[in-house]
Design a protein around this motif. Structure first.
Motif, PDB file in Angstrom:
ATOM      1  N   ILE A 281      -5.818  38.853  30.923  1.00 50.28           N
ATOM      2  CA  ILE A 281      -6.070  37.410  30.857  1.00 50.28           C
ATOM      3  C   ILE A 281      -5.251  36.702  31.940  1.00 50.28           C
ATOM      4  N   GLY A 282      -5.945  35.872  32.723  1.00 47.64           N
ATOM      5  CA  GLY A 282      -5.313  35.151  33.820  1.00 47.64           C
ATOM      6  C   GLY A 282      -5.369  35.862  35.158  1.00 47.64           C
ATOM      7  N   VAL A 283      -5.813  37.141  35.150  1.00 48.10           N
ATOM      8  CA  VAL A 283      -5.907  37.930  36.373  1.00 48.10           C
ATOM      9  C   VAL A 283      -7.295  37.745  36.986  1.00 48.10           C
ATOM     10  N   CYS A 284      -7.363  37.769  38.318  1.00 45.24           N
ATOM     11  CA  CYS A 284      -8.665  37.704  38.993  1.00 45.24           C
ATOM     12  C   CYS A 284      -9.552  38.843  38.491  1.00 45.24           C
ATOM     13  N   LYS A 285     -10.766  38.525  38.108  1.00 48.96           N
ATOM     14  CA  LYS A 285     -11.645  39.524  37.499  1.00 48.96           C
ATOM     15  C   LYS A 285     -11.853  40.754  38.368  1.00 48.96           C
ATOM     16  N   VAL A 286     -12.073  40.555  39.658  1.00 44.71           N
ATOM     17  CA  VAL A 286     -12.384  41.716  40.491  1.00 44.71           C
ATOM     18  C   VAL A 286     -11.176  42.634  40.642  1.00 44.71           C
ATOM     19  N   GLU A 287      -9.972  42.073  40.604  1.00 42.67           N
ATOM     20  CA  GLU A 287      -8.773  42.913  40.676  1.00 42.67           C
ATOM     21  C   GLU A 287      -8.615  43.738  39.402  1.00 42.67           C
ATOM     22  N   ALA A 288      -8.832  43.112  38.253  1.00 39.76           N
ATOM     23  CA  ALA A 288      -8.767  43.846  36.987  1.00 39.76           C
ATOM     24  C   ALA A 288      -9.888  44.876  36.908  1.00 39.76           C
ATOM     25  N   ALA A 289     -11.068  44.511  37.407  1.00 45.58           N
ATOM     26  CA  ALA A 289     -12.204  45.436  37.385  1.00 45.58           C
ATOM     27  C   ALA A 289     -11.921  46.667  38.235  1.00 45.58           C
TER      28      ALA A 289
END
Length: 252
Positions: free
Chosen positions: A78-86
């Motif tokens: 939560i709060g992290v850029c989606k593509v980085e977490a993906a």
């Protein structure tokens, strides 16, 4: 990955399309537009299948309300850029996949760079403004575009091939009123899985694609059907001829 470990990992699917098909997946370069509910299912299954290069594009950060359907993410994201977490999740599943994580808005000014060098565009978007941009880019660059959309327990999928099938604007000529309606994760999983299946079939040359057909999923009734779609003479994107089946029952 060594040939032996590759054969072991993909043992259960190589019999479906052979080692040549598996190599085609490894050599493929796909653009996944959107890392939401649809994008999560698409990315997971394409990475698991051994697609070699995934460019995943999304400008949002992970929110708690995403977690009912966006299975690429966890509470700590939560709060992290989606593509980085993906990217982290995809690499945890298959470290051999090259992930190009692009935190960027998809519009007319960015799409040219995003589709450059891609073999296939997959629709994981939550709005038709971006879908129309991708539709036009696919037409201009002659890149197939696999479209999927969801709304509640309902969904739709089709494979759009420039010069062969209608385009997205033919079947959904204007932005629908049902964008960003209620959605449950299982619908994203079902529709995203069909999109991933279409991508695998296209890349390996296996089976029959959803060309000139729109698959409609009714999760409440547990029913699925496909209807014929045709080019629209009034289409402002592809300028093809006749027909206009309406896929606008469904959302994103």
């Amino acid at each position: 990955m060594s040939k032996e470990s590759s054969d072991t990992r993909f043992l259960r699917q190589i019999s479906l399309f052979g080692r040549e098909g598996q190599k085609k997946l490894k050599d493929a370069r796909i653009l996944l537009a959107g890392a939401g509910g649809l994008g999560s299912a698409i990315a997971t299954y394409l990475a698991a299948a051994g697609v070699g290069y995934i460019r995943i594009v999304d400008e949002d950060v992970v929110e708690r309300s995403n977690l009912n359907r966006q299975i690429l993410f966890h509470e700590q994201d939560i709060g992290v850029c989606k593509v980085e977490a993906a990217e982290k999740t995809i690499h945890a599943l298959n470290s051999d996949v090259e992930v190009d994580a692009v935190c960027r808005h998809i519009d007319e000014t960015s799409v040219g760079d995003l589709v450059q060098g891609m073999d296939l565009i997959l629709d994981g978007m939550d709005n038709f403004a971006a879908r129309y941009v991708l539709n036009r880019a696919g037409l201009n660059e002659k890149i197939p575009f696999i479209h999927g959309a969801v709304n509640g327990f309902y969904g739709q999928v089709t494979t759009l091939i420039p010069g062969v099938t209608p385009c997205l604007r033919c079947i959904v000529p204007t932005t629908p009123t049902w964008e960003k309606n209620a959605i449950i994760g299982v619908t994203c999983g079902a529709i995203g899985s069909v999109e991933a299946s279409e991508a695998i079939k296209y890349l390996t040359g296996t089976g029959k694609l959803l060309e000139n057909r729109l698959l409609l999923w009714d999760g409440l009734r547990g029913e699925c059907e496909s209807i014929q779609i045709m080019n629209s003479p009034d289409c402002t994107d592809c300028g093809f001829s006749e027909g206009e089946p309406d896929g606008r029952r469904f959302s994103v």
